[in-house]
Design a protein around this motif. Structure first.
Motif, mmCIF file in Angstrom:
data_model
loop_
_atom_site.group_PDB
_atom_site.id
_atom_site.type_symbol
_atom_site.label_atom_id
_atom_site.label_comp_id
_atom_site.label_asym_id
_atom_site.label_seq_id
_atom_site.Cartn_x
_atom_site.Cartn_y
_atom_site.Cartn_z
ATOM 1 N N ASP A 1 -49.634 17.180 38.007
ATOM 2 C CA ASP A 1 -50.214 15.830 38.009
ATOM 3 C C ASP A 1 -51.384 15.671 37.040
ATOM 4 O O ASP A 1 -51.762 14.542 36.719
ATOM 5 C CB ASP A 1 -50.728 15.474 39.411
ATOM 6 N N MET B 1 -46.213 13.886 43.495
ATOM 7 C CA MET B 1 -46.507 13.146 42.269
ATOM 8 C C MET B 1 -47.620 12.138 42.571
ATOM 9 O O MET B 1 -47.523 11.374 43.520
ATOM 10 C CB MET B 1 -45.226 12.451 41.800
ATOM 11 N N MET C 1 -53.276 16.403 44.516
ATOM 12 C CA MET C 1 -52.893 16.539 43.105
ATOM 13 C C MET C 1 -52.568 17.997 42.850
ATOM 14 O O MET C 1 -53.217 18.891 43.383
ATOM 15 C CB MET C 1 -54.042 16.127 42.170
#
Length: 132
Positions: free
Chosen positions: A84, A1, A80
């Motif tokens: 995300d 995350m 990412m």
């Protein structure tokens, strides 16, 4: 995350990065289409085309409240993933109530990015993507 505070910092720093570059005007128009992909070999000038386009938008009276530039080569946002990517819109909404024009540089670094880009296109976002 992804940490949204770090993402915000990167987005704000990228504003300065875009504006600090002196871009040689070229006879390349990104007008006429709201969704575009610039593809080419590394170091061909794709990012500078984005910088020039954003600088022109600013000169025409647009503001950073309407613009998101994000370089996915930045190590602070490495890792990412597809889940995300919506954080980009969420973080922008923290600092502006305007619908952003998105400039996503080297987005191929995020696996599955095509699904996010498709959703943005389907929702009529103005978006320009670069990649190799």
């Amino acid at each position: 995350m992804i940490n949204k505070q770090i993402l915000l910092e990167v987005m704000l720093e990228n504003r300065q990065e875009v504006m600090r570059h002196r871009v040689i005007p070229r006879n390349i128009s990104l007008d006429g289409f709201d969704r575009q992909v610039l593809v080419g070999v590394r170091r061909a000038g794709k990012s500078y085309i984005l910088y020039g386009h954003i600088q022109n938008l600013i000169a025409q009276g647009h503001t950073w409240d309407e613009i998101v530039y994000l370089n996915f080569e930045d190590e602070r946002i490495a890792g990412m993933d597809l889940a995300d990517l919506n954080a980009i819109l969420e973080v922008h909404a923290r600092v502006s109530d305007k619908r952003p024009m998105l400039f996503l540089d080297e987005i191929q670094n995020v696996e599955g990015w095509e699904k996010f880009a498709r959703r943005l296109a389907d929702n009529k976002y103005r978006i320009i993507i670069t990649g190799k």
